[in-house]
Design an enzyme around this catalytic site. Structure first.
Site, short mmCIF file in Angstrom:
data_model
loop_
_atom_site.label_atom_id
_atom_site.label_comp_id
_atom_site.label_asym_id
_atom_site.label_seq_id
_atom_site.Cartn_x
_atom_site.Cartn_y
_atom_site.Cartn_z
N SER A 194 17.98 29.05 -35.93
CA SER A 194 16.66 28.51 -36.27
C SER A 194 15.63 29.64 -36.23
O SER A 194 15.46 30.28 -35.20
CB SER A 194 16.27 27.40 -35.30
N ARG B 278 11.15 27.15 -25.78
CA ARG B 278 11.65 28.45 -26.24
C ARG B 278 10.87 29.59 -25.61
O ARG B 278 10.55 30.58 -26.26
CB ARG B 278 11.61 28.54 -27.78
N GLU C 172 11.03 32.33 -33.97
CA GLU C 172 11.78 32.37 -32.71
C GLU C 172 12.34 33.76 -32.41
O GLU C 172 12.28 34.21 -31.28
CB GLU C 172 12.94 31.36 -32.75
#
Length: 357
Positions: free
Chosen positions: A253, A164, A353
């Site tokens: 998420s 990520r 995130e």
């Protein structure tokens, strides 16, 4: 380019947080960015690049000029015995891009179906799901240096992909060299992506290592599933697990799955034998953040209008509506409370995130 003032951003972020952009520039082509940079009244200050708004938390009105990326276009660039090279404009909806590649007979992105957001954001986040990350299917991208106006191309190595993570999520540590290529790690706030190209391998091979997909394959009794079958399975799994942002505001998420050493994992297993964990190629162990949050009792709980989704603790949701929508402050208060709980019980710091604006 189209310039708008005092623009509501609630429809432009999937969490549905109410906020406004003082100035918003709609970018429909790379030349629009050149026009923006040539306008000294517009381009003299900070800039915020906005795609589908699926990975941001707005904590107030946005003062920097918002570049709303709406560059469209899908095409096959090259076909060889080894791969299809497909190009997409940064403003294309990611899921629509995945569906289009399958319709055209260019498989390889099916595991990444239904990830919210736009194509331009996909390499920034190095999106991933069900055993495939963007870097596994990446060829190159085109971008523009917002400081100089230079156009440049980056390959996978220059994007510095991680979990990520990419060069676009780090501030520049050194000046950018002639030609726009990064010399120091980081292009955050410095460059805007206009087009992304994907390398879809031939011959195609299914990626089925993920438990949910293996279960679907076993239930269907299919030894060798087609790309379309995997696409349909992924879509169905995500619909059952995750809320539709059009119905319940969310950013997907919310936390990254943390990685620990085998020793740390063994210590946690000794205390919590049911913890969900996955061995990684580098020897580390990835833990399921959703399981950690659920184990701390957060599933279904709320702080203000920010809540933890009842079916998946990794997803934070908007329990408000319209003008009574959740605020970015409520979301971050909930996120910090969850981080504290997980750290106190497991000694692990969860990393969000989404980008907090």
């Amino acid at each position: 380019m189209v310039v708008e003032k005092n623009v509501p951003l609630q429809p432009c972020n999937t969490f549905g947080i109410a906020a406004r952009a003082q100035t918003l520039v709609r970018v429909h082509a790379a030349d629009d960015i050149a026009a923006f940079l040539a306008d000294k009244e517009l381009s003299g200050g900070p800039v915020f690049v906005l795609g589908g708004g699926s990975n941001i938390i707005l904590t107030g009105d946005v003062r920097p000029v918002v570049l709303k990326m709406e560059i469209k276009g899908l095409r096959l660039v090259e076909e060889s015995p080894r791969a299809f090279i497909v190009e997409a404009g940064a403003g294309e909806v990611w899921h629509d891009c995945v569906a289009w590649t399958l319709e055209q007979g260019y498989p390889g992105l099916e595991n990444l179906a239904m990830i919210p957001g736009t194509v331009g954001a996909s390499p920034v986040q190095n999106i991933g799901a069900y055993g495939v990350e963007l870097q596994d299917r990446f060829d190159s991208l085109d971008a523009i240096d917002l400081a100089t106006g230079e156009r440049f191309t980056l390959d996978a190595a220059q994007c510095a992909f991680g979990y990520r993570d990419s060069v676009f999520k780090h501030a520049p540590s050194q000046p950018v060299v002639a030609g726009g290529l990064p010399r120091g790690m980081g292009l955050a706030g410095r460059a805007v992506i206009t087009h992304v190209r994907f390398r879809l391998p031939r011959p195609w091979k299914p990626v089925l290592g993920y438990l949910d997909l293996e279960r679907r394959r076993a239930e269907a009794g299919v030894a060798e599933p087609s790309p379309r079958q995997i696409f349909d399975w992924v879509c169905d799994i995500r619909r059952n697990k995750l809320p539709d942002p059009a119905v319940v505001g969310n950013a997907g998420s919310f936390f990254k799955n943390p990685t620990v050493s085998p020793e740390q994992c063994a210590d946690i297993i000794a205390r919590d034998p049911k913890i969900v964990h996955y061995p990684m190629p580098d020897g580390s162990i990835k833990l399921a953040a959703g399981w950690l949050i659920d184990a701390c009792g957060w599933k279904g709980k709320s702080i203000g209008k920010a809540g933890v989704y009842e079916k998946q603790a990794l997803v934070l949701v908007n329990r408000g509506r319209g003008e009574q929508s959740v605020t970015g402050g409520e979301v971050m208060t909930l996120a910090k409370a969850i981080q504290t709980s997980v750290y106190e019980r497991f000694g692990i710091r969860l990393e969000p995130e989404p980008v907090v604006v």
